[in-house]
Write a protein that holds these residues in place. Structure first.
Motif, mmCIF file in Angstrom:
data_model
loop_
_atom_site.group_PDB
_atom_site.id
_atom_site.type_symbol
_atom_site.label_atom_id
_atom_site.label_comp_id
_atom_site.label_asym_id
_atom_site.label_seq_id
_atom_site.Cartn_x
_atom_site.Cartn_y
_atom_site.Cartn_z
ATOM 1 N N GLN A 83 -50.948 68.526 16.598
ATOM 2 C CA GLN A 83 -49.445 68.149 16.901
ATOM 3 C C GLN A 83 -49.444 67.770 15.055
ATOM 4 O OE1 GLN A 83 -48.517 66.540 19.509
ATOM 5 N NE2 GLN A 83 -50.386 67.380 21.080
ATOM 6 N N GLN A 84 -48.105 68.257 15.343
ATOM 7 C CA GLN A 84 -47.163 68.401 14.367
ATOM 8 C C GLN A 84 -46.687 67.658 13.470
ATOM 9 O OE1 GLN A 84 -44.856 72.304 14.138
ATOM 10 N NE2 GLN A 84 -46.264 73.536 14.805
ATOM 11 N N ALA A 85 -47.202 66.893 12.173
ATOM 12 C CA ALA A 85 -46.618 65.680 12.517
ATOM 13 C C ALA A 85 -45.156 66.438 11.041
ATOM 14 C CB ALA A 85 -47.340 65.546 10.853
ATOM 15 N N PRO A 86 -44.179 65.379 10.500
ATOM 16 C CA PRO A 86 -43.000 65.114 10.724
ATOM 17 C C PRO A 86 -42.767 65.701 9.124
ATOM 18 C CG PRO A 86 -42.437 63.536 10.544
ATOM 19 C CD PRO A 86 -44.718 63.818 11.927
ATOM 20 N N MET A 87 -42.301 66.639 8.848
ATOM 21 C CA MET A 87 -42.551 66.947 7.379
ATOM 22 C C MET A 87 -41.488 65.980 6.481
ATOM 23 S SD MET A 87 -44.201 69.895 6.844
ATOM 24 C CE MET A 87 -43.390 70.512 4.742
ATOM 25 N N LEU A 88 -42.561 65.034 5.823
ATOM 26 C CA LEU A 88 -41.550 64.985 4.737
ATOM 27 C C LEU A 88 -41.292 64.630 3.549
ATOM 28 C CD1 LEU A 88 -42.966 60.879 6.422
ATOM 29 C CD2 LEU A 88 -40.746 62.001 6.775
ATOM 30 N N PRO A 89 -40.496 65.140 2.651
ATOM 31 C CA PRO A 89 -41.338 64.964 1.123
ATOM 32 C C PRO A 89 -41.623 64.431 0.070
ATOM 33 C CG PRO A 89 -38.547 63.835 1.430
ATOM 34 C CD PRO A 89 -38.932 64.097 2.900
ATOM 35 N N GLN A 90 -42.629 64.776 -0.205
ATOM 36 C CA GLN A 90 -43.736 64.570 -0.724
ATOM 37 C C GLN A 90 -43.071 64.613 -2.641
ATOM 38 O OE1 GLN A 90 -47.336 65.673 -0.282
ATOM 39 N NE2 GLN A 90 -46.216 64.752 2.074
ATOM 40 N N PRO A 91 -43.479 63.446 -3.762
ATOM 41 C CA PRO A 91 -42.932 63.888 -4.829
ATOM 42 C C PRO A 91 -44.638 64.963 -5.313
ATOM 43 C CG PRO A 91 -43.864 61.611 -4.510
ATOM 44 C CD PRO A 91 -43.282 62.307 -2.999
ATOM 45 N N ALA A 92 -43.895 65.656 -6.324
ATOM 46 C CA ALA A 92 -45.101 66.621 -6.618
ATOM 47 C C ALA A 92 -45.853 65.848 -8.138
ATOM 48 C CB ALA A 92 -44.499 67.942 -8.099
#
Length: 116
Positions: A83-92
């Protein structure tokens, strides 16, 4: 040797050598089955191409991996596909070290032990 005659490949020579020792009816049957397999594969490929073009022309959504000529192994997994998880922006992170990539295998910090 004539310059206009091409040499047969090794596979075709082996195929002819095997067929030479078989009775005529077996030779004809084997050759007919090979020709039939080639025509069936062409037919299946042509049918897939026509189905793809019809879907595009009718405006039906076409899965990116199911486009003509582009297949992937995940297409065949069905319910077992990850299952593909929704792409959430992650802080670098500001700075990364080698331990950041180890996950559960990273060494644990031990404090209050008194020994160095």
């Amino acid at each position: 040797m004539s310059a206009g005659v091409q040499l047969a490949s090794g596979k075709s020579e082996i195929f002819e050598a095997v067929l030479k020792f078989m009775p005529d009816w077996v030779q004809i049957t084997v050759i007919a089955l090979v020709v039939l397999a080639v025509f069936v594969s062409w037919g299946v490929k042509l049918k897939r191409k026509i189905d793809y073009r019809r879907a595009v022309r009718n405006g039906q959504p076409v899965h990116a991996a199911a486009q003509y000529g582009q297949r992937s192994g995940a297409d065949h997994l069905g319910a077992y596909a990850p299952q593909q998880a929704p792409m959430l922006p992650q802080p670098a992170p500001a700075q990364q070290s080698g331990a950041d990539f180890l996950g559960a295998y990273a060494p644990q910090n031990r404090q209050g032990n008194g020994s160095v």
